[in-house]
Design a protein around this motif. Structure first.
Motif, PDB file in Angstrom:
ATOM      1  N   THR A 189      43.564  48.977  49.606  1.00  0.00           N
ATOM      2  CA  THR A 189      43.784  47.575  49.941  1.00  0.00           C
ATOM      3  C   THR A 189      44.678  46.939  48.889  1.00  0.00           C
ATOM      4  O   THR A 189      44.343  46.941  47.697  1.00  0.00           O
ATOM      5  N   ALA A 190      45.813  46.402  49.318  1.00  0.00           N
ATOM      6  CA  ALA A 190      46.752  45.768  48.396  1.00  0.00           C
ATOM      7  C   ALA A 190      46.177  44.456  47.871  1.00  0.00           C
ATOM      8  O   ALA A 190      45.375  43.800  48.546  1.00  0.00           O
ATOM      9  N   PRO A 191      46.584  44.041  46.670  1.00  0.00           N
ATOM     10  CA  PRO A 191      46.057  42.786  46.089  1.00  0.00           C
ATOM     11  C   PRO A 191      46.358  41.555  46.925  1.00  0.00           C
ATOM     12  O   PRO A 191      45.646  40.552  46.820  1.00  0.00           O
ATOM     13  N   ASP A 192      47.409  41.608  47.763  1.00  0.00           N
ATOM     14  CA  ASP A 192      47.763  40.451  48.572  1.00  0.00           C
ATOM     15  C   ASP A 192      47.358  40.619  50.036  1.00  0.00           C
ATOM     16  O   ASP A 192      47.828  39.894  50.906  1.00  0.00           O
ATOM     17  N   ALA A 193      46.455  41.569  50.301  1.00  0.00           N
ATOM     18  CA  ALA A 193      46.056  41.836  51.684  1.00  0.00           C
ATOM     19  C   ALA A 193      44.994  40.851  52.148  1.00  0.00           C
ATOM     20  O   ALA A 193      44.045  40.551  51.419  1.00  0.00           O
ATOM     21  N   ALA A 194      45.138  40.374  53.377  1.00  0.00           N
ATOM     22  CA  ALA A 194      44.137  39.481  53.957  1.00  0.00           C
ATOM     23  C   ALA A 194      42.954  40.259  54.517  1.00  0.00           C
ATOM     24  O   ALA A 194      41.837  39.744  54.581  1.00  0.00           O
ATOM     25  N   VAL A 195      43.207  41.510  54.934  1.00  0.00           N
ATOM     26  CA  VAL A 195      42.169  42.346  55.544  1.00  0.00           C
ATOM     27  C   VAL A 195      42.021  43.618  54.727  1.00  0.00           C
ATOM     28  O   VAL A 195      43.023  44.247  54.363  1.00  0.00           O
ATOM     29  N   GLN A 196      40.799  44.003  54.431  1.00  0.00           N
ATOM     30  CA  GLN A 196      40.582  45.240  53.697  1.00  0.00           C
ATOM     31  C   GLN A 196      40.966  46.439  54.568  1.00  0.00           C
ATOM     32  O   GLN A 196      40.702  46.469  55.762  1.00  0.00           O
ATOM     33  N   SER A 197      41.582  47.427  53.938  1.00  0.00           N
ATOM     34  CA  SER A 197      41.991  48.640  54.647  1.00  0.00           C
ATOM     35  C   SER A 197      40.782  49.554  54.816  1.00  0.00           C
ATOM     36  O   SER A 197      40.463  50.359  53.951  1.00  0.00           O
ATOM     37  N   LEU A 198      40.122  49.409  55.952  1.00  0.00           N
ATOM     38  CA  LEU A 198      38.905  50.145  56.246  1.00  0.00           C
ATOM     39  C   LEU A 198      38.949  50.639  57.686  1.00  0.00           C
ATOM     40  O   LEU A 198      39.751  50.178  58.495  1.00  0.00           O
ATOM     41  N   ALA A 199      38.073  51.568  57.990  1.00  0.00           N
ATOM     42  CA  ALA A 199      37.902  51.963  59.385  1.00  0.00           C
ATOM     43  C   ALA A 199      36.882  51.074  60.067  1.00  0.00           C
ATOM     44  O   ALA A 199      36.917  50.869  61.281  1.00  0.00           O
ATOM     45  N   GLY A 200      35.974  50.534  59.299  1.00  0.00           N
ATOM     46  CA  GLY A 200      34.948  49.645  59.831  1.00  0.00           C
ATOM     47  C   GLY A 200      34.203  49.004  58.688  1.00  0.00           C
ATOM     48  O   GLY A 200      34.347  49.407  57.527  1.00  0.00           O
ATOM     49  N   SER A 201      33.395  48.012  58.994  1.00  0.00           N
ATOM     50  CA  SER A 201      32.656  47.297  57.966  1.00  0.00           C
ATOM     51  C   SER A 201      31.426  46.653  58.591  1.00  0.00           C
ATOM     52  O   SER A 201      31.489  46.166  59.727  1.00  0.00           O
ATOM     53  N   PRO A 202      30.306  46.623  57.861  1.00  0.00           N
ATOM     54  CA  PRO A 202      29.143  45.878  58.359  1.00  0.00           C
ATOM     55  C   PRO A 202      29.462  44.399  58.579  1.00  0.00           C
ATOM     56  O   PRO A 202      28.761  43.716  59.328  1.00  0.00           O
ATOM     57  N   GLY A 203      30.543  43.948  57.926  1.00  0.00           N
ATOM     58  CA  GLY A 203      30.938  42.551  58.057  1.00  0.00           C
ATOM     59  C   GLY A 203      32.025  42.300  59.081  1.00  0.00           C
ATOM     60  O   GLY A 203      32.522  41.177  59.177  1.00  0.00           O
ATOM     61  N   TRP A 204      32.433  43.316  59.826  1.00  0.00           N
ATOM     62  CA  TRP A 204      33.348  43.097  60.949  1.00  0.00           C
ATOM     63  C   TRP A 204      32.475  42.953  62.192  1.00  0.00           C
ATOM     64  O   TRP A 204      32.005  43.948  62.748  1.00  0.00           O
TER      65      TRP A 204
END
Length: 451
Positions: free
Chosen positions: A237-252
């Motif tokens: 995940t880049a420092p200026d990214a709005a969305v974390q680079s993930l496949a999924g998240s409990p928070g999505w």
């Protein structure tokens, strides 16, 4: 394991395969030069991979269709095959039956990926979201405007109770955003009792809306493309990214769709994101998500963003490819952040793995047959979870008792080599993890000398 069982008697008849083999061997240079020729492929109920250029004869097509019908009758999804035709025409055909421990390779006639650990996923699909203690809703998040807009669009709608919302939070294990609570206080969206009302709710929000009881967390495992594709990916995940680079998240928290892709409220945003922003999880992508609105208020009012997912994954220093057309040396790939190393063929001496020995994050190595100077150097890669090597390289590791026990999956890459021993090698690898063996049926036949 060699098995002469005939689960599908016609498929185990050499005559059934003869038109297919003749098609694949028609222009084979080895056979024309009086050398043994080798071919491999796959046939499934719905398609085939025969590594043949040009049109297919009606005889071969009919044979393939006969095999497909037999597979369907026997409820066998697909069958892999490999054959060796000797100069005098004597031919050995090996049929490899589906196995729960083999993930078919995409687009190649190789055996597939050996799953050594049940339910295992490549590391990016296990990645959890980074903590976001300072994340706050976007300035555009306006609870009063959101509720007023929804009530104007949905007069008379029946909303969820606080108890129902609390039950949804308990089921999901998260606290929903205030905006999402407002949405469901206005309309609980019950597709079972009132389809028309649920449809109106979707039009009011701007997507096909899920009922409160159908809210879900986006599951990374569901998006896993398999080890054949997944092992060579890396994410950050880049420092200026709005969305974390993930496949999924409990928070999505998925709350709706556009008929194919899923919209989710993001409770675990990236460094430059907002708590409760709206993201799109593309069904054609296995990693990442796209920011579409800074808030649910913006989403409902049609104030969309056009920020695309971060595409900087799968590049140096995390992912490196060495060989013709890529990096020239292993030294050029060596970096503490290296996760995936792929070695392609090249003209010149094979590569030594010494420069990457002990790298803390290296988890995937793929190397084409003949590209390693010393396969035993694989033992210096202490964190491997996926390893793809040629048959001869695996033979060296097996004979030396040097197969890395950290592996979760493995593959045998076959290129212009004898395909038939591959199943035996695969079963030796599987035995190290006490996994079920693969079944192969060997059939002898005669294609006659090449003409």
């Amino acid at each position: 394991m060699v098995d002469q069982r005939p689960p599908l008697s016609s498929v185990c008849d050499f005559a059934t395969w003869e038109p297919v083999l003749r098609l694949m061997l028609a222009d084979d240079r080895d056979r024309r030069a009086a050398r043994s020729a080798r071919v491999a492929g796959r046939i499934s109920q719905y398609g085939w991979s025969l590594a043949h250029l040009g049109s297919m004869s009606s005889t071969a097509r009919s044979a393939v269709e006969d095999i497909q019908r037999a597979l369907a009758r026997g409820k066998v999804q697909e069958i892999a095959f490999r054959a060796e035709a000797r100069p005098d025409g004597r031919t050995t055909l090996g049929l490899v039956w589906p196995s729960p421990v083999v993930e078919p390779a995409v687009g190649y006639p190789d055996l597939g990926v050996l799953i050594l650990v049940d339910g295992s996923l490549a590391e990016p699909w296990l990645r959890r979201p980074d903590p976001v203690p300072g994340a706050v809703p976007a300035p555009s998040a306006d609870l009063e405007l959101l509720e007023r807009t929804l009530r104007e669009r949905l007069p008379g709608a029946i909303g969820a109770t606080e108890e129902e919302i609390a039950a949804a939070e308990a089921r999901l294990g998260v606290t929903l955003s205030d905006e999402l609570k407002v949405l469901y206080r206005v309309t609980r969206v019950d597709w079972g009792d009132d389809f028309e009302e649920a449809d109106r709710a979707g039009e009011a929000v701007g997507c096909e809306l899920s009922g409160l009881e159908h809210l879900y967390s986006v599951d990374a495992a569901v998006r896993h493309p398999g080890w054949d594709l997944g092992a060579t990916h890396a994410i950050s995940t880049a420092p200026d990214a709005a969305v974390q680079s993930l496949a999924g998240s409990p928070g999505w928290i998925g709350f709706g769709s556009n008929g194919g892709d899923e919209f989710a409220v993001d409770l675990t945003p990236g460094p430059a994101g907002h708590f409760g922003q709206i993201i799109l999880v593309d069904h054609e992508q296995s990693l990442g998500a796209q920011l579409v609105a800074d808030s649910l208020t913006d989403f409902v009012l049609g104030r969309m963003r056009e920020e695309r997912p971060d595409r900087r994954r799968d590049k140096l220093p995390a992912v490196a490819r060495v060989g013709s057309g890529h990096l020239e040396t292993i030294q050029a790939a060596a970096h503490p952040a290296l996760e995936v190393l792929s070695i392609d063929a090249r003209h010149g001496a094979p590569f030594s793995l010494a420069p990457v020995a002990g790298l803390p994050r290296l988890r995937t190595l793929t190397a084409l047959p003949g590209t390693l100077a010393d396969p035993l150097e694989v033992a210096g890669l202490t964190g491997l979870e996926f390893l793809e090597l040629g048959a001869q390289e695996w033979r060296v590791l097996l004979d030396a008792g040097a197969v890395p026990r950290t592996l979760k999956a493995a593959a045998i890459k076959v290129r212009d080599q004898d395909h038939l021993p591959v199943v035996a090698i695969a079963n030796e690898i599987l035995a190290l993890w006490d996994r079920p063996h693969i079944t192969q049926t060997l059939i002898e036949g005669d294609l006659g000398p090449a003409v």
